[in-house]
Design a protein around this motif. Sequence first.
Motif, mmCIF file in Angstrom:
data_model
loop_
_atom_site.group_PDB
_atom_site.id
_atom_site.type_symbol
_atom_site.label_atom_id
_atom_site.label_comp_id
_atom_site.label_asym_id
_atom_site.label_seq_id
_atom_site.Cartn_x
_atom_site.Cartn_y
_atom_site.Cartn_z
ATOM 1 N N LEU A 1 36.210 40.272 33.813
ATOM 2 C CA LEU A 1 37.342 40.368 34.733
ATOM 3 C C LEU A 1 36.861 40.516 36.169
ATOM 4 N N THR A 2 37.441 39.765 37.075
ATOM 5 C CA THR A 2 37.118 39.865 38.493
ATOM 6 C C THR A 2 38.144 40.757 39.188
ATOM 7 N N TYR A 3 37.806 41.178 40.414
ATOM 8 C CA TYR A 3 38.765 41.954 41.195
ATOM 9 C C TYR A 3 40.039 41.144 41.436
ATOM 10 N N ARG A 4 39.882 39.842 41.605
ATOM 11 C CA ARG A 4 41.048 38.990 41.847
ATOM 12 C C ARG A 4 41.983 38.997 40.643
ATOM 13 N N THR A 5 41.413 38.839 39.446
ATOM 14 C CA THR A 5 42.241 38.859 38.234
ATOM 15 C C THR A 5 42.933 40.205 38.074
#
Length: 261
Positions: A18-22
């Motif tokens: 998981l990315t910060y954007r997601t």
Amino acid sequence: MNGPIFEALKRTLKAKGLTYRTLAERMGVSEPTVKRIFHERNCKLDRLMEICAAAEVELENVLGSMTRGPGPANHVAPEIERKLAARPALLFVFIMLTEKFTPAGIMRSQGLSEASMFLYLRDLEELGLVALGRGLSARLLVETPIQWDFEGPLKPHFETTNKNFIGWAISHMDGQATFVSFSRRMRPETAEMVRREAEDLAERARLLAHHDQHTTPEDQLVGYKWTFAFGATPFPAIMPIGPHPRDAGAKAAKEKRALPA
């Protein structure tokens, strides 16, 4: 909220890919907001709960993993490696324990009796590797993960184990295993990029496994093995091609080399 919680959260995000954007999209906030929270390592409890919900992880599990994150590799003493090399079965029991199998799980996997399991645990205790508890329980006395000396006395066992696994994978490609093997010519820079990507994938697999081991009952876990080898192909060593049998020149040269000086 202090730093260790956010370090544990970052490990969870990495394990889940998981990315910060997601995370921001799931929370309905901006990406800079999520980045600021993780940078400052401080937020209210309801916001922390919101982050955990977006990451699909229980806060209890995050708190529990704060002191159980994968640490640096450790070693066992050379004399212990030599003693384990002399007893492959004892080595394999210890390796399974370091892979978070319980003694009961090892018994089920290997079809061992309680008496055999106890004797193996007692032998490991004599080597100073575990401490026996009540019944068939044991506590590791060596921090994991362990970095073995692949050039030491255990080398033949690791070679045999991996050869056996590759052989099993080739014969079980009907869904139980995946086996990919190919040789291609490429620039060294391209090969280095591939190697880094493979190492990143392996690290993610380790983090995912670490997460599962602390959030899933043991009887729902299945042991999987990753074996990866990548390098400039030593063709003469693995695919030797000698002179053609009808090559008269090569045969004469061979006979000449065999003559005494």
